[in-house]
Design an enzyme around this catalytic site. Structure first.
Site, PDB file in Angstrom:
ATOM      1  CB  CYS A 151       8.596 -15.153 -17.730  1.00 51.70           C
ATOM      2  SG  CYS A 151       8.653 -17.331 -17.317  1.00 51.70           S
ATOM      3  NE  ARG A 238       2.856 -24.639 -17.134  1.00 54.23           N
ATOM      4  CZ  ARG A 238       3.920 -23.338 -16.948  1.00 54.23           C
ATOM      5  NH1 ARG A 238       4.246 -22.642 -17.475  1.00 54.23           N
ATOM      6  NH2 ARG A 238       5.433 -24.154 -17.825  1.00 54.23           N
ATOM      7  CG  HIS A 245       5.020 -16.898 -14.757  1.00 57.84           C
ATOM      8  ND1 HIS A 245       3.808 -17.517 -15.796  1.00 57.84           N
ATOM      9  CD2 HIS A 245       6.246 -16.882 -15.392  1.00 57.84           C
ATOM     10  CE1 HIS A 245       4.226 -18.439 -16.087  1.00 57.84           C
ATOM     11  NE2 HIS A 245       6.117 -17.869 -16.133  1.00 57.84           N
TER      12      HIS A 245
HETATM   13  C1  11C Z   1       7.424 -21.810 -18.025  1.00 57.97           C
HETATM   14  N1  11C Z   1       9.318 -19.952 -17.870  1.00 57.97           N
HETATM   15  O1  11C Z   1       7.110 -20.181 -17.562  1.00 57.97           O
HETATM   16  C2  11C Z   1       8.820 -20.895 -18.794  1.00 57.97           C
HETATM   17  C3  11C Z   1       8.589 -20.948 -19.735  1.00 57.97           C
HETATM   18  O2  11C Z   1      13.485 -19.399 -19.304  1.00 57.97           O
HETATM   19  O3  11C Z   1      12.482 -18.407 -21.402  1.00 57.97           O
HETATM   20  C4  11C Z   1      10.092 -19.612 -20.409  1.00 57.97           C
HETATM   21  C5  11C Z   1      11.336 -20.260 -20.249  1.00 57.97           C
HETATM   22  C6  11C Z   1      12.871 -19.466 -19.839  1.00 57.97           C
HETATM   23  O4  11C Z   1       7.468 -22.243 -18.420  1.00 57.97           O
END
Ligand code: 11C
Length: 355
Positions: A151, A238, A245
């Site tokens: 993502c 996070r 994002h």
């Molecule tokens: C997250 N990007 O926000 C990750 C989730 O490579 O498909 C997706 C993980 C991926 O933690």
């Protein structure tokens, strides 16, 4: 003719996004929703809690969740399987589906870096889809596998592409602020990070660094070569945001832009030449949207731009340390960064007669 489609891993956050985008899609007939044994036998509407708008699409009351089973998918003559499976399960199931003639559009991270597997962010690298011809020949498959990027990588590379085309990119440093939905954190578990930031997301930085160079790479002699002239360094975190994002991006450029207005123009007029004119229903009118307000983009205000398929960029300014520019970018992680890009890939496959 409509293609028959299935969703594997249909009850997770990305699976639910797939459902919402496919349940009334003009080109796709959603026939099967599949998940683990735990959810099997329930009406779809009874098992979903997170992303689907109320009222739920009619199909949510019509489809019963089935346990994931390759024979059922084959028997039901599914043309395209959208998968939101964990990487370990995907590694086993997806190649077998492709061998049996099914086209797999997968959000799982397994196989993303294999040179004959296209990792597609359509406005950026739709031409990589041609590697499927070699994939079929190499692997003896009648179907195929196409992968949705990570993502963060999908959002980042869409913002970088207009800059790369116009000025050439040498180096990228990115620091992310990633939403809870990326970790599948719903309800009570998400409260663990209230008033907090988690400065580590397992595997994410490596994915961003490698996948970006594949997406910006080139198809040569039947394989996709990584773009080794671009260096990417990522730090991923996070934060307490539900969806969307965000990232601070620092870019070293080969050619100096005239001024910030020129950069804004380059980004806003990025015409996604690779898919322009194909009439793909999920393609946003403007892949990159630029905000001039100093306090934008913000997840709550901007994540649904272009139905969640646009990347929104702001605070574009010169960066003397990088000999280039810096900016802030935001994208909807479960739409642009996952299911939305998956559906866009499937539309491209149909248009190219590959599915
Ligand atoms: C997250 N990007 O926000 C990750 C989730 O490579 O498909 C997706 C993980 C991926 O933690």
């Amino acid at each position: 003719m409509k293609r028959s489609v299935a969703i594997l891993g249909a009850t997770g956050i990305v699976g639910q996004r797939f459902f919402s985008l496919l349940s009334e899609h003009p080109w796709f007939d959603l026939r099967l929703v599949m998940a683990s044994e735990r959810s099997a036998g329930k009406i779809y509407a009874e098992s979903v809690k997170w992303v689907l708008e109320k009222p739920l699409p009619k199909k949510a009351y019509e489809l019963t969740i089935e346990q994931i089973d390759i024979d059922t998918i084959t028997r039901e003559k599914i043309d395209i399987a959208f998968t939101a499976l964990p990487a370990d399960a995907a590694k086993e199931i997806e190649p077998e589906l492709a061998r049996r003639g099914i086209v797999v559009v997968s959000n799982a991270s397994s196989m993303r870096l294999e040179p004959d597997i296209p990792l597609l962010n359509p406005e950026v690298n739709a031409d990589h889809i041609d590697v499927i011809e070699f994939q079929r020949r190499n692997r003896g498959w009648n179907g195929a596998i196409a992968k949705v990027p990570n993502c963060t990588t999908a959002i980042l590379t869409l913002s970088l592409k207009p800059l790369h085309d116009e000025y050439g990119i040498k180096r990228v440093v990115v620091s992310t602020m990633q939403a809870l939905s990326g970790a599948g954190l719903t309800g009570v578990p998400s409260m663990f990070i209230l008033d907090n930031i988690i400065p580590y997301i397992e595997g994410e930085e490596e994915k961003v660094e490698a996948e970006s160079r594949k997406i910006l790479g080139t198809l040569k002699q039947g394989v996709i070569e990584l773009n080794n002239s671009i260096a990417v360094s990522a730090s991923c975190h996070r934060v307490m945001v539900l969806e969307g994002h965000s990232m601070a991006v620092f870019v070293e450029l080969e050619k100096k832009p005239r001024d910030i207005e020129e950069i804004i123009n380059v980004m806003e007029t990025f015409k996604d030449n690779k898919i322009k004119g194909l009439g793909l229903p999920t393609a946003p009118e403007k892949p990159v949207v630029v905000r001039r307000e100093v306090d934008r983009p913000q997840p709550r205000l901007d994540r649904l731009e272009g139905n969640g398929m646009s990347v929104v960029v702001g605070r574009i300014r010169e960066d003397k340390v990088m000999n280039g520019i810096k900016y802030f970018a935001l994208g909807h992680n479960t739409i642009r960064g996952a299911a939305g890009t998956g559906v866009l890939i499937a539309e491209l496959l149909v248009k190219k007669d590959l599915a």
